[in-house]
Design an enzyme around this catalytic site. Sequence first.
Site, PDB file in Angstrom:
ATOM      1  N   LYS A 175       9.278 -44.555  -5.680  1.00 15.27           N
ATOM      2  CA  LYS A 175       9.726 -44.102  -6.857  1.00 15.27           C
ATOM      3  C   LYS A 175      11.474 -44.066  -6.600  1.00 15.27           C
ATOM      4  O   LYS A 175      11.998 -43.487  -5.765  1.00 15.27           O
ATOM      5  CB  LYS A 175       9.506 -42.546  -7.172  1.00 15.27           C
ATOM      6  CG  LYS A 175      10.481 -41.819  -8.431  1.00 15.27           C
ATOM      7  CD  LYS A 175      10.362 -40.385  -8.309  1.00 15.27           C
ATOM      8  CE  LYS A 175      11.767 -39.849  -7.985  1.00 15.27           C
ATOM      9  NZ  LYS A 175      12.770 -40.261  -8.673  1.00 15.27           N
ATOM     10  N   GLY A 228      17.555 -39.586   1.205  1.00 14.77           N
ATOM     11  CA  GLY A 228      18.102 -38.813   0.036  1.00 14.77           C
ATOM     12  C   GLY A 228      18.834 -37.391   0.604  1.00 14.77           C
ATOM     13  O   GLY A 228      19.222 -37.607   2.088  1.00 14.77           O
ATOM     14  N   THR A 232      16.706 -31.976  -0.172  1.00 13.41           N
ATOM     15  CA  THR A 232      15.338 -32.534  -0.677  1.00 13.41           C
ATOM     16  C   THR A 232      14.543 -32.820   0.593  1.00 13.41           C
ATOM     17  O   THR A 232      13.277 -32.590   0.621  1.00 13.41           O
ATOM     18  CB  THR A 232      15.652 -33.889  -1.582  1.00 13.41           C
ATOM     19  OG1 THR A 232      16.696 -33.387  -2.469  1.00 13.41           O
ATOM     20  CG2 THR A 232      14.370 -34.125  -2.294  1.00 13.41           C
ATOM     21  N   GLU A 250      15.480 -40.062   6.249  1.00 15.75           N
ATOM     22  CA  GLU A 250      16.841 -40.362   6.134  1.00 15.75           C
ATOM     23  C   GLU A 250      17.663 -39.714   5.312  1.00 15.75           C
ATOM     24  O   GLU A 250      17.862 -39.888   4.049  1.00 15.75           O
ATOM     25  CB  GLU A 250      17.061 -42.008   5.871  1.00 15.75           C
ATOM     26  CG  GLU A 250      16.075 -42.796   6.712  1.00 15.75           C
ATOM     27  CD  GLU A 250      16.553 -42.886   8.227  1.00 15.75           C
ATOM     28  OE1 GLU A 250      17.434 -42.419   8.454  1.00 15.75           O
ATOM     29  OE2 GLU A 250      15.709 -43.207   8.855  1.00 15.75           O
ATOM     30  N   CYS A 284      25.772 -42.988   2.935  1.00 14.56           N
ATOM     31  CA  CYS A 284      25.379 -41.793   3.892  1.00 14.56           C
ATOM     32  C   CYS A 284      26.264 -42.197   5.267  1.00 14.56           C
ATOM     33  O   CYS A 284      26.598 -41.322   5.814  1.00 14.56           O
ATOM     34  CB  CYS A 284      23.945 -41.714   4.318  1.00 14.56           C
ATOM     35  SG  CYS A 284      23.160 -43.678   4.550  1.00 14.56           S
ATOM     36  N   GLU A 386      28.683 -32.237   2.981  1.00 14.08           N
ATOM     37  CA  GLU A 386      28.413 -33.470   2.612  1.00 14.08           C
ATOM     38  C   GLU A 386      29.210 -33.688   1.070  1.00 14.08           C
ATOM     39  O   GLU A 386      28.676 -32.903   0.308  1.00 14.08           O
ATOM     40  CB  GLU A 386      27.216 -34.384   2.848  1.00 14.08           C
ATOM     41  CG  GLU A 386      27.023 -35.887   2.333  1.00 14.08           C
ATOM     42  CD  GLU A 386      25.916 -36.286   2.417  1.00 14.08           C
ATOM     43  OE1 GLU A 386      25.171 -35.576   1.759  1.00 14.08           O
ATOM     44  OE2 GLU A 386      25.453 -37.443   2.603  1.00 14.08           O
TER      45      GLU A 386
HETATM   46  P1  NDP Z   1      18.216 -36.489  -3.673  1.00 13.05           P
HETATM   47  O1  NDP Z   1      17.676 -35.976  -2.426  1.00 13.05           O
HETATM   48  O2  NDP Z   1      18.585 -35.664  -4.691  1.00 13.05           O
HETATM   49  O3  NDP Z   1      17.371 -37.497  -4.192  1.00 13.05           O
HETATM   50  C1  NDP Z   1      16.690 -38.669  -3.462  1.00 13.05           C
HETATM   51  C2  NDP Z   1      15.462 -39.103  -4.029  1.00 13.05           C
HETATM   52  O4  NDP Z   1      14.343 -37.878  -3.933  1.00 13.05           O
HETATM   53  C3  NDP Z   1      15.445 -39.417  -5.687  1.00 13.05           C
HETATM   54  O5  NDP Z   1      14.738 -40.485  -5.747  1.00 13.05           O
HETATM   55  C4  NDP Z   1      15.103 -37.986  -5.966  1.00 13.05           C
HETATM   56  O6  NDP Z   1      14.588 -38.299  -7.437  1.00 13.05           O
HETATM   57  C5  NDP Z   1      13.828 -37.773  -5.200  1.00 13.05           C
HETATM   58  N1  NDP Z   1      13.449 -36.292  -5.073  1.00 13.05           N
HETATM   59  C6  NDP Z   1      14.472 -35.291  -5.662  1.00 13.05           C
HETATM   60  N2  NDP Z   1      13.575 -34.050  -5.422  1.00 13.05           N
HETATM   61  C7  NDP Z   1      12.430 -34.294  -4.935  1.00 13.05           C
HETATM   62  C8  NDP Z   1      11.129 -33.773  -4.621  1.00 13.05           C
HETATM   63  N3  NDP Z   1      11.091 -32.398  -4.610  1.00 13.05           N
HETATM   64  N4  NDP Z   1      10.098 -34.367  -4.178  1.00 13.05           N
HETATM   65  C9  NDP Z   1      10.255 -35.730  -3.997  1.00 13.05           C
HETATM   66  N5  NDP Z   1      11.560 -36.449  -4.325  1.00 13.05           N
HETATM   67  C10 NDP Z   1      12.567 -35.776  -4.754  1.00 13.05           C
HETATM   68  O7  NDP Z   1      19.465 -37.382  -2.918  1.00 13.05           O
HETATM   69  P2  NDP Z   1      20.396 -38.286  -3.945  1.00 13.05           P
HETATM   70  O8  NDP Z   1      19.658 -39.305  -4.899  1.00 13.05           O
HETATM   71  O9  NDP Z   1      21.330 -37.450  -4.586  1.00 13.05           O
HETATM   72  O10 NDP Z   1      21.110 -39.258  -2.924  1.00 13.05           O
HETATM   73  C11 NDP Z   1      22.307 -38.856  -2.301  1.00 13.05           C
HETATM   74  C12 NDP Z   1      21.994 -38.490  -0.847  1.00 13.05           C
HETATM   75  O11 NDP Z   1      21.081 -39.541  -0.301  1.00 13.05           O
HETATM   76  C13 NDP Z   1      22.994 -38.124  -0.042  1.00 13.05           C
HETATM   77  O12 NDP Z   1      22.596 -36.695   0.742  1.00 13.05           O
HETATM   78  C14 NDP Z   1      23.024 -39.155   1.049  1.00 13.05           C
HETATM   79  O13 NDP Z   1      23.570 -38.940   2.389  1.00 13.05           O
HETATM   80  C15 NDP Z   1      21.630 -39.344   1.269  1.00 13.05           C
HETATM   81  N6  NDP Z   1      21.603 -40.645   1.767  1.00 13.05           N
HETATM   82  C16 NDP Z   1      21.054 -40.842   2.845  1.00 13.05           C
HETATM   83  C17 NDP Z   1      20.882 -42.251   3.736  1.00 13.05           C
HETATM   84  C18 NDP Z   1      20.348 -42.288   5.075  1.00 13.05           C
HETATM   85  O14 NDP Z   1      20.019 -43.492   5.203  1.00 13.05           O
HETATM   86  N7  NDP Z   1      20.503 -41.241   5.715  1.00 13.05           N
HETATM   87  C19 NDP Z   1      21.345 -43.226   2.956  1.00 13.05           C
HETATM   88  C20 NDP Z   1      21.806 -42.997   1.564  1.00 13.05           C
HETATM   89  C21 NDP Z   1      21.872 -41.793   1.159  1.00 13.05           C
HETATM   90  P3  NDP Z   1      15.652 -37.926  -8.688  1.00 13.05           P
HETATM   91  O15 NDP Z   1      16.744 -38.779  -8.502  1.00 13.05           O
HETATM   92  O16 NDP Z   1      14.935 -38.222 -10.120  1.00 13.05           O
HETATM   93  O17 NDP Z   1      16.068 -36.584  -8.558  1.00 13.05           O
END
Ligand code: NDP
Length: 485
Positions: A175, A228, A232, A250, A284, A386
């Site tokens: 997803k 993400g 989450t 991650e 990130c 962040e």
């Molecule tokens: P989110 O945590 O909001 O979302 C990440 C993904 O998880 C999206 O596909 C989201 O769907 C999905 N998601 C949200 N809620 C749930 C749930 N309850 N169960 C399962 N899946 C869920 O992050 P963002 O998309 O806002 O991304 C930004 C974040 O990602 C930042 O904190 C950043 O630091 C982190 N990040 C970390 C990296 C790493 O390698 N450590 C690299 C890049 C980013 P939807 O978008 O549809 O809500």
Amino acid sequence: MSLLIIENYIAGQGQPPCRRQYLDNVNPATGEPYARIPRSDTDDVEAAVQAAERAFPTWSQSTPEQRFRLLNRIADLIERDLEAYALAETTDTGKPLSVARSVDIPRAVANFRFFATAALQFASEAHPMTNLAINYTLRQPVGIAGCISPWNLPLYLFTWKIAPALAAGNCVVGKPSELTPVTAWMLARTCQEAGLPPGVLNIVHGLGPEAGQAIVAHPKIKAISFTGGTHTGRHIAAAAAPVFKKLSLELGGKNPHIVFADCRLEEALQTAVRAGFSNNGQICLCGSRLYIERPLYARFRDALVQRVQALKVGNPMQSDTDLGALVSQAHLDKVLSYIELAQAEGGRVLCGGQRVQVAAPCEHGYFVAPTLIEGLGLHCRTNQEEIFGPVLTIQPFDTAEEALALANGVDYGLAASIWTQDLSCAHRMAEQLHSGIVWINCWMLRDLRTPFGGIKQSGIGREGGWEAMRFFTEPKNVCVKYAEG
Ligand code: NDP
């Protein structure tokens, strides 16, 4: 203008969502909807899991050479269509087209090529017990893997998970973020064209708490690879723990960038700007806390202000744009609220600090000026949380010990950069930094074989190289006793 209709990809076919409900997908540079994406739920995830289950016996028995050829074919096709993919990524994310062309899509190609080769080269251990027996480790695919990725580097991070999962012989239910679904939808078509067998890769679009949650909760999905936010990630860890799913998380970062007075100044300056503002600070790994040794502080700060002011915020389609739009109205509001908070906490805005109005067709887009802030201490929220936007705080330090304490004084531990020509100091600091990745005299120099991930609230597990291949396989020890005599 008619809206693009995105479909799920299940059992090798484009599929509408079971409930026939859709969400708007907005172009962040114009604020206009331009696509509709499936609002999938548990029924769609169930269909994807069933397709993956049907595909698994054959796919998991395919030879490494077959997987190598297919993954390479996918890479070739993405490369052939690089321009269309880059355009889609820019339209979805608001990032400059030049960046999508030179970073995002080439990296997706590299991910498939890298893990195609990994499929050929992956090996496992043997532990001989002299004159008695031999143990060997079989590394078998986990089964169905769930891959959930964020919006900042959409195809880049989605394929960083999917490619090793497939290379190791798993089927996938993936997803992408609902904010940036289009390149994942294009990837489905590419996989069809490449001849990936139906059900090996399934892509379900929709909201995190609905489609994402259904993937995390599904008992037949044995491993979750998630990138993400930390919030989450915590929720996913809690949901996965009672059923003992394998997890790779991650998560967020609040990365220190430490500059000593003896650094190579020009390189350190250029890289501090890149680390702070690449992809609008929405990586990130971005260095969002810049610490500068006091004798260099004023000179470095003044040069930095000049360079940051020279960055051009604008229409992502124009070739001279450095910073495009932030990904959404909600994210714009979040970033602006942190700039307000920083000022309330006593920070001085040295440049930026406000929304930017860009000419038509981008007059309703989500643009923010790159922002530098000084005068804040370690413990304020601006330096602890962040922001994930074009906001960089700067602060002087006097000793290496103080720099370490500042760097380590947050809940995150993803990446850190050190700038000095004193390599003893750099190595000593690298040992003591609470961080999964340390860069010395560089930033974001990536070798896909290295372990990638963070500690503390930045996650658990590592991606990249053998780490990813090990995550997507279960080790099984086989012990063979020799006959007596
Ligand atoms: P989110 O945590 O909001 O979302 C990440 C993904 O998880 C999206 O596909 C989201 O769907 C999905 N998601 C949200 N809620 C749930 C749930 N309850 N169960 C399962 N899946 C869920 O992050 P963002 O998309 O806002 O991304 C930004 C974040 O990602 C930042 O904190 C950043 O630091 C982190 N990040 C970390 C990296 C790493 O390698 N450590 C690299 C890049 C980013 P939807 O978008 O549809 O809500």
